[in-house]
Design a protein around this motif. Structure first.
Motif, PDB file in Angstrom:
ATOM      1  N   ARG A   5     -24.687  26.470 -12.827  1.00  0.00           N
ATOM      2  CA  ARG A   5     -26.248  25.781 -12.678  1.00  0.00           C
ATOM      3  C   ARG A   5     -27.195  26.184 -13.947  1.00  0.00           C
ATOM      4  O   ARG A   5     -27.497  27.226 -14.017  1.00  0.00           O
ATOM      5  N   ILE A   6     -27.818  25.184 -14.522  1.00  0.00           N
ATOM      6  CA  ILE A   6     -28.388  25.451 -15.582  1.00  0.00           C
ATOM      7  C   ILE A   6     -29.887  24.971 -15.203  1.00  0.00           C
ATOM      8  O   ILE A   6     -30.850  25.184 -16.300  1.00  0.00           O
ATOM      9  N   GLY A   7     -30.019  24.531 -14.320  1.00  0.00           N
ATOM     10  CA  GLY A   7     -31.525  23.997 -13.900  1.00  0.00           C
ATOM     11  C   GLY A   7     -31.226  22.873 -13.092  1.00  0.00           C
ATOM     12  O   GLY A   7     -30.213  22.547 -12.338  1.00  0.00           O
ATOM     13  N   SER A   8     -32.283  21.952 -12.860  1.00  0.00           N
ATOM     14  CA  SER A   8     -32.663  20.977 -11.823  1.00  0.00           C
ATOM     15  C   SER A   8     -33.764  19.895 -12.524  1.00  0.00           C
ATOM     16  O   SER A   8     -34.720  20.307 -12.956  1.00  0.00           O
ATOM     17  N   ALA A   9     -33.385  18.472 -11.933  1.00  0.00           N
ATOM     18  CA  ALA A   9     -34.498  17.669 -12.134  1.00  0.00           C
ATOM     19  C   ALA A   9     -34.384  16.513 -11.004  1.00  0.00           C
ATOM     20  O   ALA A   9     -33.018  16.182 -10.506  1.00  0.00           O
ATOM     21  N   MET A  88     -30.410   7.339  -5.151  1.00  0.00           N
ATOM     22  CA  MET A  88     -31.356   8.308  -3.971  1.00  0.00           C
ATOM     23  C   MET A  88     -32.540   7.161  -3.824  1.00  0.00           C
ATOM     24  O   MET A  88     -32.787   7.440  -2.540  1.00  0.00           O
ATOM     25  N   ARG A  89     -32.823   6.248  -4.350  1.00  0.00           N
ATOM     26  CA  ARG A  89     -33.859   5.333  -3.795  1.00  0.00           C
ATOM     27  C   ARG A  89     -32.969   4.295  -2.593  1.00  0.00           C
ATOM     28  O   ARG A  89     -33.681   4.010  -1.796  1.00  0.00           O
ATOM     29  N   TYR A  90     -31.737   4.621  -2.700  1.00  0.00           N
ATOM     30  CA  TYR A  90     -30.941   3.763  -1.456  1.00  0.00           C
ATOM     31  C   TYR A  90     -30.682   4.917  -0.562  1.00  0.00           C
ATOM     32  O   TYR A  90     -30.313   4.641   0.700  1.00  0.00           O
ATOM     33  N   GLY A  91     -31.156   6.176  -0.503  1.00  0.00           N
ATOM     34  CA  GLY A  91     -31.185   7.019   0.515  1.00  0.00           C
ATOM     35  C   GLY A  91     -29.930   8.117   0.431  1.00  0.00           C
ATOM     36  O   GLY A  91     -29.774   8.773   1.333  1.00  0.00           O
ATOM     37  N   TYR A  92     -29.111   7.950  -0.594  1.00  0.00           N
ATOM     38  CA  TYR A  92     -28.110   8.880  -0.771  1.00  0.00           C
ATOM     39  C   TYR A  92     -28.473   9.987  -1.345  1.00  0.00           C
ATOM     40  O   TYR A  92     -29.287  10.190  -2.213  1.00  0.00           O
ATOM     41  N   GLU A  93     -27.701  11.094  -0.697  1.00  0.00           N
ATOM     42  CA  GLU A  93     -28.038  12.391  -1.326  1.00  0.00           C
ATOM     43  C   GLU A  93     -27.053  12.590  -2.643  1.00  0.00           C
ATOM     44  O   GLU A  93     -25.793  12.388  -2.608  1.00  0.00           O
ATOM     45  N   ILE A  94     -27.426  13.300  -3.540  1.00  0.00           N
ATOM     46  CA  ILE A  94     -26.588  13.513  -4.925  1.00  0.00           C
ATOM     47  C   ILE A  94     -26.419  15.418  -4.905  1.00  0.00           C
ATOM     48  O   ILE A  94     -27.608  16.076  -4.616  1.00  0.00           O
ATOM     49  N   GLU A  95     -25.355  15.610  -4.692  1.00  0.00           N
ATOM     50  CA  GLU A  95     -24.966  17.237  -4.683  1.00  0.00           C
ATOM     51  C   GLU A  95     -25.428  17.816  -5.923  1.00  0.00           C
ATOM     52  O   GLU A  95     -26.102  18.849  -5.991  1.00  0.00           O
ATOM     53  N   SER A  96     -25.122  17.191  -7.194  1.00  0.00           N
ATOM     54  CA  SER A  96     -25.223  17.765  -8.496  1.00  0.00           C
ATOM     55  C   SER A  96     -24.902  16.594  -9.312  1.00  0.00           C
ATOM     56  O   SER A  96     -24.127  15.821  -9.180  1.00  0.00           O
ATOM     57  N   ILE A  97     -25.197  17.113 -10.761  1.00  0.00           N
ATOM     58  CA  ILE A  97     -24.735  16.246 -11.915  1.00  0.00           C
ATOM     59  C   ILE A  97     -24.059  17.435 -12.989  1.00  0.00           C
ATOM     60  O   ILE A  97     -24.773  18.671 -13.044  1.00  0.00           O
ATOM     61  N   THR A  98     -22.704  17.223 -13.146  1.00  0.00           N
ATOM     62  CA  THR A  98     -21.994  18.401 -13.647  1.00  0.00           C
ATOM     63  C   THR A  98     -21.640  17.721 -15.142  1.00  0.00           C
ATOM     64  O   THR A  98     -20.802  16.551 -15.402  1.00  0.00           O
ATOM     65  N   LEU A  99     -21.693  18.382 -16.269  1.00  0.00           N
ATOM     66  CA  LEU A  99     -21.433  18.118 -17.644  1.00  0.00           C
ATOM     67  C   LEU A  99     -20.013  18.609 -17.828  1.00  0.00           C
ATOM     68  O   LEU A  99     -19.729  19.984 -17.489  1.00  0.00           O
ATOM     69  N   TRP A 100     -19.000  18.072 -18.124  1.00  0.00           N
ATOM     70  CA  TRP A 100     -17.615  18.394 -18.351  1.00  0.00           C
ATOM     71  C   TRP A 100     -16.862  17.728 -19.396  1.00  0.00           C
ATOM     72  O   TRP A 100     -17.602  17.216 -20.292  1.00  0.00           O
ATOM     73  N   LEU A 101     -15.433  18.193 -19.555  1.00  0.00           N
ATOM     74  CA  LEU A 101     -14.599  17.817 -20.609  1.00  0.00           C
ATOM     75  C   LEU A 101     -14.820  16.196 -21.030  1.00  0.00           C
ATOM     76  O   LEU A 101     -15.009  15.698 -22.127  1.00  0.00           O
ATOM     77  N   PHE A 102     -15.073  15.230 -20.194  1.00  0.00           N
ATOM     78  CA  PHE A 102     -14.821  13.914 -20.231  1.00  0.00           C
ATOM     79  C   PHE A 102     -16.467  13.148 -20.039  1.00  0.00           C
ATOM     80  O   PHE A 102     -16.488  11.981 -19.721  1.00  0.00           O
ATOM     81  N   GLY A 103     -17.588  14.035 -20.104  1.00  0.00           N
ATOM     82  CA  GLY A 103     -18.730  13.448 -20.161  1.00  0.00           C
ATOM     83  C   GLY A 103     -19.439  14.055 -18.878  1.00  0.00           C
ATOM     84  O   GLY A 103     -19.759  15.320 -18.782  1.00  0.00           O
ATOM     85  N   GLY A 104     -19.675  13.147 -17.957  1.00  0.00           N
ATOM     86  CA  GLY A 104     -20.695  13.646 -16.637  1.00  0.00           C
ATOM     87  C   GLY A 104     -20.091  13.302 -15.478  1.00  0.00           C
ATOM     88  O   GLY A 104     -19.365  12.179 -15.487  1.00  0.00           O
ATOM     89  N   VAL A 105     -20.532  13.850 -14.351  1.00  0.00           N
ATOM     90  CA  VAL A 105     -20.114  13.348 -13.202  1.00  0.00           C
ATOM     91  C   VAL A 105     -21.225  13.685 -12.189  1.00  0.00           C
ATOM     92  O   VAL A 105     -21.608  14.843 -12.081  1.00  0.00           O
TER      93      VAL A 105
END
Length: 387
Positions: A5-9, A88-105
Motif C-alpha cells: 500500500r502506497i496511499g489512497s484516493a 462507487m456512484r452505483y454503490g459498489y465497494e472498491i477494495e483497492s487499485i493495484t498496479l502490476w505487471l500488466f497495468g492496473g486492476v
C-alpha cells in the motif's frame, strides 16, 4: 494480488504489486533504448520537428525513459480510477487499485450484474485514457516547452489512446470483453452472457498469443493472463448462479452427523482416526464446545517419535473463521479462499451447529448442475481430501 500500500484516493487504497517494481525499470529501459525511433513516430504523426540528438545525449535517454514509464503507469492508475469512481456512484465497494505487471486492476467486492451499470463502468476506463491522451496532446502542441518535455507528452498522448483502443478489444475480462458481456446480458442470463464473453476472450487470447510469438513475448504472457482471467471469472459466475438462494444450512453437515476429536487426544490417535475414517480435518471439542480445528498438515508438523506425547490442543488452530447457517453459500466459498482453509465451522448464536467443507460445496454444485436444485441433496460418505 495484495501488494504494497502506497496511499489512497477517494477512499480507495492504492497498492503496488511486486511485479510492478520489476516491470517499471524494464519499461524505462525499453523506452530509453528506443527514443530515436519513438521521436520519429511522434514527429511523423504530429507534424513536429523534435530534435533527436539532444534526447539521446548522455543519460538524457534514460531520464526520458523513466519519466515516460512513470507517466504511462500514472495514466493506467487514472484509467482504473475511471472504473472505480463510476462503480462507487452505483454503490459498489472498491477494495483497492493495484498496479502490476500488466497495468492496473481495480478489485470490486461485487461484480455488477446489471448490464447498463457494467457497460458504463467498463467504458469509463478507456474514456479516461482518451481524455489523458487529449490533455497530453494539448500540452504537447500548445505549451512552449523544450524538446524533452514535448517527447514525454507526445509519448503519453499516443500510448494513452492506444491503451484505450487495446482495452476495448473483446478480450474478456478486459474492458472490451466486459462491454461485450454487458451487451450480451441485455437479453440473456448474466451467467450465460459471461460464458459467451469468456469464450470470445479465450479465442482472442489464443490469437494474441500466436501474434506474440512472432512479435513480442510480452504479448504471449498477456494472452495467458487474459485466457486464465476469462476462465476464472466464467467459473466464478457459473458457481454464483448455481448457488443463488442456496444458504449454508442447505449444504452443511449438521453437528450430530460430524466426526469430531477431543483436544486431549494425542496426535498419534488423531492420525489413526484420520486413517480409519478417511478425513483430513476435524472440529476439536472440549466439554461439548468447539475450541479449534485440526488438520492433517497440523499433525504432520509433529515428528513421528513425538506424536504420542503431543496433544491435539498443542497443534490445532484456535483462531477460526466461522460462518452462520443463514449465510450465502458463495460467502462460504469466499471465506475459504480468503483464509486458505478447506472447511468452516458453522456457528449460530454462539453454538457450534455444523461444518461446511469444500466437499459439501462441490457435491452441491454438481447436483445443482445435474438436476437444477438441491431437493435431493444428501450427505453420503465421501473422501474429504482437502485440509
Amino acid at each position: 494480488m495484495r501488494g504494497i500500500r502506497i496511499g489512497s484516493a477517494f477512499g480507495i487504497p492504492i497498492r503496488l504489486d511486486i511485479t510492478f517494481l520489476l516491470v517499471l525499470p524494464l519499461f524505462a529501459w525499453l523506452i530509453g533504448s528506443d527514443v530515436s525511433n519513438l521521436t520519429g513516430v511522434i514527429n511523423s504523426l504530429f507534424g513536429t520537428a523534435i530534435a533527436v540528438d539532444p534526447l539521446t545525449a548522455g543519460s538524457m535517454r534514460w531520464v526520458l525513459g523513466s519519466a515516460a514509464a512513470l507517466g504511462l503507469f500514472f495514466g493506467v492508475l487514472l484509467h482504473e480510477f475511471g472504473h472505480s469512481l463510476v462503480a462507487m456512484r452505483y454503490g459498489y465497494e472498491i477494495e483497492s487499485i493495484t498496479l502490476w505487471l500488466f497495468g492496473g486492476v481495480a478489485r470490486f467486492t461485487e461484480i455488477p450484474e446489471d448490464w447498463k451499470q457494467e457497460f458504463t463502468i467498463a467504458v469509463a476506463g478507456p474514456i479516461v485514457s482518451i481524455l489523458v491522451g487529449i490533455v497530453s496532446y494539448v500540452g504537447f502542441v500548445a505549451l512552449p516547452l523544450g524538446d524533452p518535455v514535448k517527447f514525454v507528452l507526445g509519448y503519453l498522448a499516443l500510448t494513452n489512446v492506444a491503451l484505450a483502443v487495446f482495452n476495448m478489444l473483446p478480450g474478456f475480462p478486459m474492458d472490451g470483453g466486459r462491454v461485450l458481456r454487458a451487451l450480451l446480458a441485455r437479453n440473456r442470463p448474466h451467467a450465460r452472457a459471461t460464458q459467451l464473453a469468456a469464450e470470445v476472450g479465450k479465442i482472442f487470447a489464443f490469437l494474441l498469443g500466436l501474434f506474440g510469438l512472432f512479435a513480442n513475448l510480452f504479448l504471449v504472457a498477456l494472452a495467458f493472463f487474459i485466457y486464465m482471467g476469462a476462465s476464472s471469472e466464467a467459473q466464478q459466475t457459473v458457481m454464483k448462479a448455481a448457488f443463488q438462494d442456496v444458504i449454508v444450512r442447505d449444504i452443511m453437515t449438521p453437528r450430530e452427523e460430524l466426526h469430531v476429536v477431543d483436544e486431549r487426544a494425542s496426535v498419534a490417535e488423531l492420525l489413526e482416526q484420520m486413517f480409519r475414517e478417511r478425513h483430513t480435518g476435524y472440529p476439536v471439542m472440549h466439554n461439548g464446545q468447539l475450541v479449534g480445528m485440526v488438520t492433517l498438515d497440523d499433525a504432520r508438523g509433529v515428528r513421528e517419535v513425538e506424536r504420542d506425547a503431543y496433544r491435539i490442543e498443542e497443534v490445532m488452530s484456535r483462531d477460526l473463521a466461522t460462518i452462520t447457517p443463514d449465510a450465502d453459500a458463495m460467502e462460504a466459498i469466499t471465506l475459504m479462499q480468503q483464509h486458505g482453509v478447506g472447511r468452516l465451522p458453522v456457528v449460530e448464536n454462539g453454538e457450534f451447529v455444523g461444518l461446511v467443507s469444500r466437499s459439501d460445496l462441490v457435491t452441491a454444485f454438481n447436483i445443482i448442475q445435474s438436476r437444477g436444485s438441491l431437493d435431493s441433496f444428501g450427505r453420503e460418505p465421501s473422501l474429504d481430501v482437502r485440509p
